[in-house]
Design an enzyme around this catalytic site. Sequence first.
Site, PDB file in Angstrom:
ATOM      1  N   CYS A   1       1.031  -1.324   0.015  1.00  0.00           N
ATOM      2  CA  CYS A   1      -0.049  -0.005   0.133  1.00  0.00           C
ATOM      3  C   CYS A   1       0.968   1.001   0.000  1.00  0.00           C
ATOM      4  O   CYS A   1       1.528   1.696   0.925  1.00  0.00           O
ATOM      5  CB  CYS A   1      -0.970  -0.038   1.283  1.00  0.00           C
ATOM      6  SG  CYS A   1      -1.706   1.646   1.490  1.00  0.00           S
TER       7      CYS A   1
ATOM      8  N   CYS B   1      -0.271   4.163   2.145  1.00  0.00           N
ATOM      9  CA  CYS B   1       0.218   3.840   3.831  1.00  0.00           C
ATOM     10  C   CYS B   1       1.442   4.166   4.015  1.00  0.00           C
ATOM     11  O   CYS B   1       1.963   4.860   4.980  1.00  0.00           O
ATOM     12  CB  CYS B   1      -0.219   2.498   4.081  1.00  0.00           C
ATOM     13  SG  CYS B   1      -1.605   1.901   3.593  1.00  0.00           S
ATOM     14  N   ASP B   2       2.416   3.499   3.213  1.00  0.00           N
ATOM     15  CA  ASP B   2       3.816   3.496   3.549  1.00  0.00           C
ATOM     16  C   ASP B   2       4.644   4.252   2.802  1.00  0.00           C
ATOM     17  O   ASP B   2       6.075   4.331   2.919  1.00  0.00           O
ATOM     18  CB  ASP B   2       4.148   1.998   3.492  1.00  0.00           C
ATOM     19  CG  ASP B   2       3.226   1.194   4.316  1.00  0.00           C
ATOM     20  OD1 ASP B   2       3.058   1.487   5.512  1.00  0.00           O
ATOM     21  OD2 ASP B   2       3.168  -0.079   3.789  1.00  0.00           O
TER      22      ASP B   2
END
Length: 317
Positions: A142, A145-146
């Site tokens: 993701c 997200c990261d």
Amino acid sequence: MTVASHHHVLIVGSGPAGLTAAIYAARASLAPLVIEGEPSSTSDQPGGQLMLTTEVENFPGFPEGIMGPELMMRCREQAMRFGAQFLTEKVTKVDFSQRPFRVWVRETQYTADSIIVSTGAQSLMLGLEEEKRLIGHGLSTCATCDGFFFRNQHIAVVGGGDSALEEAQFLTKFASKVTLIHRRDTLRASKIMQDRAIANEKIEFLWNAQVTKVLGQEKVEGVEVTDTVNGAVSTLPVTGIFVAIGHRPNTDLFKGVLDMADSGYLTTQPGSTYTNIPGVFACGDVQDHTYRQAITAAGSGCMAAIDCERWLEAQHA
Ligand code: NAP
């Protein structure tokens, strides 16, 4: 066969969507039963995909960030505080053709006036042994997200579809260079996404290349790539790798039972969590292939509990 117990609301799955639905349903005095899944190394375990992540920095309310598993544990405690019950089992069969609805865990049958489906989705993985060890340690599924963790670093994205190109494009905001590794020499992605990626100077393409190993013990230190045409093996010294080869919703249980798209995602009525069966609601990634965030899953879990509560009330009106 005996019925183990009957419930106003039965929730299947316990990621952010299911747990938020449980908090709301429990606070509405509906005493939901959550069949949360069984511990495993995949994302259909209790807590869902967040159990496979490390630090979550974009969930509102945690300015210092929070570990994914801890976030899920806290949500679970919050639901229990208001009377939600948990069963650490996997649902094996459902029958929604009549009310009360019926749900089986192997030979044991549970009945319910309403159902909330929040079984989530899984990111497809390359199937390499080291993926399990390195996920959350440089290996991610993701970018939203990261991506932030990879400022000024050289990273790789695997895949040739719209997801991979979208992730690669997004990651160029942070990374110094993004290498897109694709197993063929033509992309599957839409023309517009291809044009954008090709025009982006920070993205380079590695064609006819299959990742055959992710290097590093504690964190990602590179990838081994095998040329799919001539078999040549080479190493790419990246510090991050994003696997973007597609997702699979956890909907096998509901085939032939609930309406779903060809891709397997459950269909909900726009702006709501209603499925095609009155009294059965769906929330989170199992019905969302667009946003796929913990916070959007939690939001739709809240919607499902409210939809469910109002629907139950209308049945008794
Ligand atoms: P996808 O279209 O199925 O593409 C998956 C890609 O991963 C393909 O290029 C495939 O290679 C590759 N792949 C699959 N298994 C692999 C493996 N084991 N090793 C290496 N590569 C592998 O999946 P997606 O990109 O997630 O898209 C899913 C759907 O969502 C599509 O309909 C897409 O259009 C849509 N979507 C749209 C947007 C957007 O419009 N903004 C964004 C994301 C997704 P091959 O090409 O060789 O099969």
